[in-house]
Design an enzyme around this catalytic site. Sequence first.
Site, PDB file in Angstrom:
ATOM      1  N   ALA A 125      31.419  10.160   3.237  1.00 53.26           N
ATOM      2  CA  ALA A 125      30.177  10.575   2.598  1.00 53.26           C
ATOM      3  C   ALA A 125      30.145  10.126   1.141  1.00 53.26           C
ATOM      4  O   ALA A 125      31.186   9.966   0.497  1.00 53.26           O
ATOM      5  CB  ALA A 125      30.010  12.087   2.675  1.00 53.26           C
ATOM      6  N   GLY A 170      33.748  10.678   7.085  1.00 53.43           N
ATOM      7  CA  GLY A 170      32.613  10.288   7.911  1.00 53.43           C
ATOM      8  C   GLY A 170      32.702   8.868   8.433  1.00 53.43           C
ATOM      9  O   GLY A 170      32.125   8.540   9.469  1.00 53.43           O
ATOM     10  N   GLU A 173      34.675   9.236  11.474  1.00 56.82           N
ATOM     11  CA  GLU A 173      33.848   9.946  12.462  1.00 56.82           C
ATOM     12  C   GLU A 173      32.851   8.988  13.118  1.00 56.82           C
ATOM     13  O   GLU A 173      32.590   9.070  14.316  1.00 56.82           O
ATOM     14  CB  GLU A 173      33.122  11.113  11.788  1.00 56.82           C
ATOM     15  CG  GLU A 173      34.053  12.259  11.431  1.00 56.82           C
ATOM     16  CD  GLU A 173      33.347  13.405  10.744  1.00 56.82           C
ATOM     17  OE1 GLU A 173      33.374  14.531  11.289  1.00 56.82           O
ATOM     18  OE2 GLU A 173      32.772  13.195   9.666  1.00 56.82           O
ATOM     19  N   GLU A 193      38.943  15.579   4.985  1.00 53.01           N
ATOM     20  CA  GLU A 193      38.019  16.556   4.399  1.00 53.01           C
ATOM     21  C   GLU A 193      38.698  17.814   3.865  1.00 53.01           C
ATOM     22  O   GLU A 193      38.212  18.437   2.906  1.00 53.01           O
ATOM     23  CB  GLU A 193      36.957  16.953   5.431  1.00 53.01           C
ATOM     24  CG  GLU A 193      35.888  15.902   5.670  1.00 53.01           C
ATOM     25  CD  GLU A 193      36.298  14.854   6.704  1.00 53.01           C
ATOM     26  OE1 GLU A 193      35.434  14.089   7.149  1.00 53.01           O
ATOM     27  OE2 GLU A 193      37.505  14.818   7.071  1.00 53.01           O
TER      28      GLU A 193
END
Length: 323
Positions: A125, A170, A173, A193
């Site tokens: 992110a 992310g 992910e 995270e």
Amino acid sequence: MAAASAASVALSLLQRRGGLAAAAVATLSGSSSPSSLARRCCSAARGYSSEAAKGGEEEELRVRYLDDEHKGIVVLGLNRAHSRNALNKNVIKTLSKVLEALKSDKKVRTVIFRSEVPGVFCAGADLKERAKMHSSEVSSFVSRARTTINDIANLPVPTIAAIDGLALGGGLELALACDIRVAVTSAKMGLVETKLAIIPGAGGTQRLPRTIGVSLAKELIFSARVVDGNEAKSIGLISHVVEQNEGGDAAYRRALALAREFLPQGPVAMRVAKLAINQGMEVDMLTGLAIEEACYAQTIPTKDRIEGLLAFKEKRPPRYKGE
């Protein structure tokens, strides 16, 4: 009785899906419609523009439809060099629109996710943007990102993540949502995270344990550990590992070679095979077999199946049309 119950559960599962699943549902409910597998076809996604591009900056997400021997392969390239391809609002919004176009374009056979920035796949992110958000905005953004990455997982065609560099948070992910992951030995991957006092919020807590096992996934998330390409291959996080080349795109080149292997196969069969596998992995074996039966039935009335038999008889390559 058990078989009937499994078929009923399979029907319920497939009814919750759109597109391809609707065709499989038709078989279980007694009204088969072959053309419903990929009925809608939309315009090319080449025309999608990001807000950055409108402002005179470089495209943050490049969409390329390959030609010639690669026809049918679509390459989505993250292109935010100044932020190591961090996922911001604009990228998520643009990616969502592109995915909406791709999922109903039956000319698309395989989608490759890559980076246009050397040495990085996606750093996760955009934390600079995140720092400026109100807490309510954070929740909304993470929800949108989760939905978009889930849309990647639900694309009806094979997807490959080409990891030629860093893939954190992310970014990993996004890669986990792809069917196949290829990485270079020097790549660095991890769900980090917990270092920021949060948890993976775009599917990482669910897809990582389904990929490498529950215990190891917990270890990696709890420790925020980062692994290289060789370790990622050894634990099953990626399917293929390659040495980086001088051009810095070895993983992409391997992904492209894999995608070429998929191109000769029947398009309808590829789509329902993916559906059968994805849905079957979420249920017990008996229900999974019922899903397989429903999906297999969708290939029987197709023109491609007849073409495959003729090609075999005539000792020539098949010419599939996705019909």
